[in-house]
Design an enzyme around this catalytic site. Structure first.
Site, mmCIF file in Angstrom:
data_model
loop_
_atom_site.group_PDB
_atom_site.id
_atom_site.type_symbol
_atom_site.label_atom_id
_atom_site.label_comp_id
_atom_site.label_asym_id
_atom_site.label_seq_id
_atom_site.Cartn_x
_atom_site.Cartn_y
_atom_site.Cartn_z
ATOM 1 N N CYS A 1 0.684 -1.118 0.247
ATOM 2 C CA CYS A 1 0.382 0.190 -0.025
ATOM 3 C C CYS A 1 0.972 1.189 -0.033
ATOM 4 C CB CYS A 1 -0.938 0.206 1.404
ATOM 5 S SG CYS A 1 -1.631 -1.328 1.377
ATOM 6 N N GLU B 1 10.010 -13.586 -19.235
ATOM 7 C CA GLU B 1 9.615 -12.689 -19.271
ATOM 8 C C GLU B 1 8.471 -11.821 -20.182
ATOM 9 O OE1 GLU B 1 9.241 -8.077 -17.863
ATOM 10 O OE2 GLU B 1 10.449 -10.652 -16.780
ATOM 11 N N ARG C 1 1.564 1.523 -6.345
ATOM 12 C CA ARG C 1 1.207 0.608 -5.207
ATOM 13 C C ARG C 1 0.169 0.015 -4.665
ATOM 14 N NH1 ARG C 1 6.798 1.654 -2.546
ATOM 15 N NH2 ARG C 1 5.590 0.700 -0.302
ATOM 16 N N LYS D 1 4.580 -10.367 -19.059
ATOM 17 C CA LYS D 1 4.235 -9.075 -19.177
ATOM 18 C C LYS D 1 2.759 -9.628 -19.799
ATOM 19 C CE LYS D 1 6.152 -7.005 -17.576
ATOM 20 N NZ LYS D 1 7.838 -7.902 -17.427
ATOM 21 N N HIS E 1 7.054 -33.006 -24.180
ATOM 22 C CA HIS E 1 7.272 -33.760 -22.591
ATOM 23 C C HIS E 1 5.610 -32.749 -22.181
ATOM 24 C CE1 HIS E 1 11.445 -35.118 -23.260
ATOM 25 N NE2 HIS E 1 11.764 -33.959 -23.866
ATOM 26 N N LYS F 1 2.841 -2.115 -7.791
ATOM 27 C CA LYS F 1 4.393 -2.186 -8.282
ATOM 28 C C LYS F 1 5.198 -2.839 -7.101
ATOM 29 C CE LYS F 1 7.592 -0.972 -10.780
ATOM 30 N NZ LYS F 1 7.791 -1.434 -12.669
ATOM 31 N N GLY G 1 2.189 -3.302 4.575
ATOM 32 C CA GLY G 1 2.028 -4.582 5.588
ATOM 33 C C GLY G 1 1.381 -5.414 5.947
#
Length: 610
Positions: free
Chosen positions: A2, A483, A27, A487, A506, A605, A101
Site C-alpha cells: 500500500c 519475461e 503501490r 508481461k 514432453h 508495483k 504491511g
C-alpha cells in the site's frame, strides 16, 4: 504494498496528500482515503472504493481543510477491496491510522479486543493496530509512547502513520519491515512510502530504519530507534525531479518506460567502463577484494528480476566459467540452501524493498554467507543499505506495474558483473573486449528495436480475441520468453506460459491446435536449427506461429506463420534486445483489449509484503 502519505504544515495539507496518493497509486489502487484533524481538533475522514480519482471527486464537495493529515492508497491483503476496508482506520473518533504491511497475529489481537468491548467495522488486520493505540492513549500515554507500546504487541511487517485528536499537532510514524521516509520542509514535514510521493514539496529526506518511530510536528522531528533511544538519522538530498514521475506526453507510463530504455541503459553503463575495462569499484569500495575471492554466484530475486537472473546464469557459466544458481526469493528463504564457500549472493530488486528478497538476504547472512551484492534501482532502499556491495541501475522512476526498463538495466548490470568475474576465471581478453563493445552498442540496438513499434502494433491486432498462448525460447532466450509471457499475462490478462522449446514434446505440445497461438524468439545462434525443428512441430499440428526473429534467420511469413524481423544483434546481448519487441507486443495487445496498462487488476508495483 500500500501507499502511505502524511503531512503536518502551516497550510492546508489535503492537496499535498492527494497528489502524494496519485504518485503512490502504483503501490495499490483498490481503495483510497484521507483523515485530517480540523481546526476544532476533531478527526474528519473520507474514503472511496477504487482508484484515487474517486477519492478526488469526493473531496471536491468535502475538501477536509486542515493543517495535518494522513492518507492511504490500498492493495488489499486482509479484507476485500471496499470502502469499509479502506484506510485510514479510526478508533472512537480519537485515533486515525494508515498501515502498509501485514499484522500476522491480528486474529489473536482481534479476539482480545472484542472481549474488551471494541467493535470492528472492517475485515482488515489494520483495525487491531488503531485499537491498540487508542487503548494505550486511554491508559495515559502520549501519542508517540502509545504507538511505541502498541507496536510491541505486533508480529509482522508494518509502516504506520498515526494522528490523534488528543495531540492535534503531532504526526507519528513507525517502521518495521515496510519502507517509510520523512520529507523535510520549512515549517512543515511529511511522511511517505517513497520519495516520489513528496517530490513536489521537498527533495530533502530522512530514511527510517527498521524499528524506528518518529514524532513529527511542523517544526521538529524526534526519532527513536528500536531500543527507544533518541537517534539522528542522516538527511539525503534526492536528485530526482518532480517531472521524473510524469508521463511526459506518452499515453501510459509503461510506454514511456519502454521508450526511455536506450537512455536508461546508457546511464547505467556511464562511467562503469573505463579504458575498455569494467571497473571493480562500480560494485563498491571493496569490489576488488570481494571479487577476487568469489568462486560461484547465487542469484536471488522475484518476478521480472528473477528472469534477469536466469538470463545471467547462462552468461556466468558460458562466458565467465563461473558456477551460478538462480533462486526464487520466496522459496529460497523458507528452505535450507547449501551455499558453498566463496559464493557471492546477488539480490536483484527494482525497488529494493521486495519483502521476500530482503528476507532471503537476511537469512543468508544468518547462515554465514560471506559476500552480498545488491542490484537495485533505488539508492536509498533497504536492500542497498543492508548489502555489502551495491550496483545502482540508474533506470529512474519506474511507475508502470509491469517492469520494463528495470529489466533491461538489470541485465546490463549483470553483464558488467559477468565480465568483472570472468576475467578472473575463464574469460579471455578478446571475449571481454567483445562483450564490452556489445554493451557500448546496446543503447543503439535497443533504439533500433523500438522502431518496430508500428509493425508490432499491427501484429497485436491479431491477438485481441486470444485467451491463451505459449511462449518458446531456447538457451538464454528461454527466460526472455518467460519475461514476455509475464508481461502479456500481467497487463492483458491473456493466459500465457513459457517453455524451453525442447520441452514441447514432453507435454505442452498437447495444447497446440488452431486456437493456441505460439510465440517464439528466434535469434541467430547455435540453437537456431533446433528451434526451427520445434516450430515445425507446432505448425504440423495446426498451431499459429508468431516469430520475433533476427533478420538473418531464414524464416519468412506464410499462412499461419507471422514473422517480425529484428535487426541483427550479437548473441550475448540478444536477450536484452529481443526483450523490447515482446514488451511492445504485450503493451499493444493490452491497449487493444482496453485493459488498464499501468495499473493491472490485483497487482501492485512494489511487493513489500509476503
Amino acid at each position: 504494498m500500500c501507499g502511505i502519505v502524511g503531512a503536518v504544515a502551516q497550510r492546508f495539507v489535503t492537496p499535498i496528500l492527494l497528489e502524494g496518493l496519485k504518485r503512490l497509486e502504483y503501490r495499490g489502487y483498490d481503495s483510497a482515503g484521507i483523515a485530517t484533524i480540523n481546526a476544532n481538533g476533531a478527526i474528519e475522514r473520507l474514503r472511496a472504493f477504487g482508484k484515487v480519482i474517486h477519492l478526488e471527486e469526493e473531496l471536491k464537495t468535502d475538501p477536509l481543510d486542515a493543517g495535518i493529515g494522513i492518507a492511504h492508497t490500498r492493495w488489499a491483503t486482509h479484507g476485500e477491496p471496499s470502502t469499509r476496508n479502506a484506510h485510514p482506520h479510526v478508533c472512537r473518533d480519537t485515533v486515525a491510522l494508515v498501515h502498509n504491511g501485514i499484522i500476522e497475529n491480528h486474529t489473536e489481537l482481534r479476539a482480545q479486543q472484542v472481549a474488551a468491548g471494541h467493535e470492528f467495522t472492517s475485515e482488515t488486520d489494520t483495525e487491531v493496530v488503531v485499537n491498540l493505540v487508542y487503548d494505550k492513549i486511554q491508559s495515559g500515554l502520549s501519542l508517540v509512547d502509545a504507538v511505541t507500546a502498541a507496536t510491541k504487541h505486533l508480529d509482522g511487517a508494518f509502516a504506520l502513520g498515526v494522528v490523534s485528536s488528543t495531540e492535534p499537532d503531532h504526526l507519528v510514524a513507525a517502521r518495521r519491515g515496510s519502507p517509510l521516509v520523512i520529507g523535510l520542509g520549512i515549517g512543515e514535514n511529511f511522511i511517505a512510502s517513497d520519495v516520489f510521493a513528496l517530490l513536489p514539496v521537498t527533495q530533502r529526506f530522512i530514511f527510517l530504519e527498521d524499528g524506528d518511530i518518529a514524532d513529527i510536528t511542523r517544526e521538529s522531528i524526534t526519532i527513536y530507534d528500536a531500543h527507544g533511544q533518541v537517534i539522528t538519522r542522516p538527511e539525503s538530498i534526492s536528485e530526482l525531479s518532480p517531472e521524473a514521475a510524469e508521463k511526459s506526453g506518452y499515453r501510459h507510463f509503461m510506454l514511456k518506460e519502454i521508450f526511455t530504455q536506450p537512455r536508461a541503459v546508457a546511464e547505467t553503463l556511464e562511467g562503469r567502463i573505463v579504458g575498455g575495462e569494467v571497473l571493480d569499484s562500480i560494485f563498491g569500495h571493496t569490489g576488488t577484494e570481494v571479487l577476487d575471492s568469489i568462486e560461484s554466484v547465487t542469484i536471488v530475486a522475484c518476478g521480472t528480476s528473477y528472469h534477469a537472473g536466469m538470463v545471467a546464469k547462462y552468461w556466468f557459466e558460458e562466458l565467465a566459467g563461473v558456477s551460478c544458481s538462480v533462486e526464487v526469493a520466496s522459496e529460497f528463504r523458507y528452505r535450507k540452501p547449501v551455499i558453498r564457500n566463496n559464493t557471492l549472493l546477488v539480490t536483484i530488486s527494482q525497488s529494493g524493498e521486495t519483502a521476500d528478497t530482503l528476507a532471503a538476504l537476511r537469512e543468508a547472512k544468518l547462515s554465514g554467507i560471506a559476500h552480498s551484492l545488491a542490484i537495485c534501482n533505488v539508492p536509498e532502499s533497504t536492500l542497498t543499505r543492508e548489502s555489502e556491495l551495491v550496483f545502482l541501475t540508474r533506470a529512474g522512476p519506474e511507475i508502470g506495474v509491469a517492469s520494463t526498463k528495470a529489466f533491461t538495466t538489470q541485465l546490463a548490470a549483470l553483464m558488467l558483473l559477468v565480465i568483472a568475474l570472468g576475467r578472473r576465471h575463464a574469460m579471455s581478453e578478446s571475449v571481454s573486449a567483445s562483450l564490452i563493445g556489445q554493451l557500448e552498442s546496446l543503447p543503439g540496438k535497443i533504439d533500433a528495436a523500438l522502431k518496430l513499434n508500428d509493425a508490432i502494433a499491427k501484429l497485436a491486432e491479431r491477438f485481441v480475441n486470444k485467451d491463451h498462448t505459449l511462449y518458446l525460447g531456447r538457451g538464454s532466450m528461454y527466460p526472455v520468453a518467460m519475461e514476455g509471457a509475464l508481461k502479456l499475462k500481467e497487463i492483458s490478462y491473456i493466459h500465457a506460459e513459457a517453455y524451453p522449446a525442447g520441452e514441447l514434446k514432453h507435454g505442452p505440445l498437447a495444447l497446440v491446435d488452431e486456437n493456441m497461438p505460439v510465440i517464439s524468439v528466434a535469434p541467430n545462434n547455435d540453437l537456431l536449427e533446433k528451434l526451427k525443428s520445434n516450430l515445425a512441430e507446432v505448425r504440423a499440428r495446426g498451431g499459429e506461429l508468431y516469430i520475433f526473429a533476427d533478420s538473418r534467420v531464414d524464416v519468412a511469413s506464410s499462412p499461419g506463420i507471422h514473422v517480425l524481423n529484428v535487426a541483427p544483434v550479437e548473441d550475448a546481448i540478444a536477450p536484452i534486445v529481443h526483450t523490447i519487441p515482446l514488451q511492445l507486443f504485450a503493451y499493444h495487445v493490452a491497449v487493444l483489449k482496453g485493459a488498464d496498462v499501468d495499473q493491472p487488476r490485483n497487482l501492485a508495483k512494489s511487493v513489500t509484503v509476503e
